[in-house]
Design an enzyme around this catalytic site. Structure first.
Site: not given
Length: 325
Positions: A87, A95-97
């Site tokens: 994401t 960095l983010s999921s």
């Protein structure tokens, strides 16, 4: 966001029902069926208005507001696939999921949430996990979620509001916990850590449960009191984006030179290497792993007491123990 056309919402409802049936068939909720309702009611697509899928040479962005109906359909179907979704990227680095839903289901069951529990989530991500917790507890104020990046917490807050939930979203270093919202009955981390932050123990009630990724496993700890916690790993593997901030750690590569080829391919051996990184030479680790019959994750545990934390095999007072950072 939150006002997609009727065709998209129909597709989302059907895809969500199919995902719930798929997770149900795996038996993920057998020990705590109340979570089935949370996954059936919380709309994951509101938390991933866009995401990235790997393609040759990089990533392809899928977007819920695409003018192309086919692209919107691919987006919504992908939002309910039982896979992790990337994401947030920066210079090609993840960095983010949003975690794989079936893994989220198993983690939430393993957290053993009870009515009235105060829960801290470390790693806000998209906000989807916090929404599931808020739905399960029926009280948004019982849930706190924290992330280091303001852009992550801001978007998580928007996604949560679109889904009708308003847990407390905090921008800060998750390794330090959220003392102003303590005490907690449950702490769940959705990012990998190198050790058990002592701040968490101080912010827990006696008897609290902590579930956190560590090495490549999921560690479930029971807090005896503010300075002591102990517990074992769950049997399954788990891979998460590392925690960012003062408590984060990006381990360097471990040399496998001199080890048999089969050692490199043994997943449980690689777990032992990750758990004892810096405390046990890889050749000694392989000798131990072989002598003990290739132990699975469930034979390992962690004790955190005072200023120290250590991992162990079979028995916290046994012969095999290694310091954690």
């Amino acid at each position: 966001m939150g006002a997609y056309d009727s065709r998209t919402e129909e597709l989302a409802a059907a895809a969500r029902a199919a995902l719930v049936a798929e997770i149900d068939a795996e038996g993920a909720w057998d020990e705590d069926p109340v979570w089935r309702e949370a996954f059936a009611r919380v709309p994951r697509h509101l938390f991933v208005p866009y995401y990235y899928v790997g393609v040759r040479g990089g990533y392809e962005r899928r977007w819920g507001e695409s003018p192309d109906p086919g692209a919107r359909e691919r987006w919504v179907r992908g939002a309910y696939a039982d896979v992790p979704l990337a994401t947030r990227l920066r210079d090609g680095e993840l960095l983010s999921s949003s975690s794989q839903p079936s893994l989220m289901a198993r983690m939430l069951v393993a957290l053993r949430v009870a009515d009235g529990d105060r829960v801290l989530e470390v790693g806000a991500g998209t906000g989807y996990n916090a929404a599931l917790l808020a739905h399960r507890l029926g009280d948004d104020d019982l849930v706190t979620t924290v992330d280091l990046e303001p852009e992550i917490t801001e978007s998580a807050s928007r996604h949560l509001a679109a889904a009708g939930h308003h847990p407390v979203v905090v921008t800060g270093d998750g390794a330090r916990g959220v003392p102003e919202r303590a005490p907690f009955d449950r702490i769940i981390a959705t990012c990998a850590l190198p050790t058990v932050p002592r701040a968490w123990l101080a912010q827990c009630r006696p008897g609290a449960r902590i579930l956190t990724p560590l090495a490549t496993g999921l560690l479930a700890l029971t807090v005896q009191h503010a300075g002591h916690a102990e517990g074992r790993f769950l049997p399954a593997a788990a891979y998460f984006v590392p925690l960012r901030g003062a408590g984060g750690h990006r381990p360097g590569a471990v040399s496998l030179a001199g080890l048999p080829d089969e050692a490199r391919e043994q997943e449980t051996f690689r777990f032992l290497l990750a758990l004892t990184r810096g405390a046990l030479d890889p050749r000694d680790a392989y000798g131990l792993w072989e002598r003990e019959g290739g132990p699975g994750r469930e034979r390992y545990g962690v004790t955190a007491g005072g200023a120290h934390a250590w991992a162990w095999l079979d028995d916290p007072d046994g012969p095999y123990a290694w310091p954690l950072p």
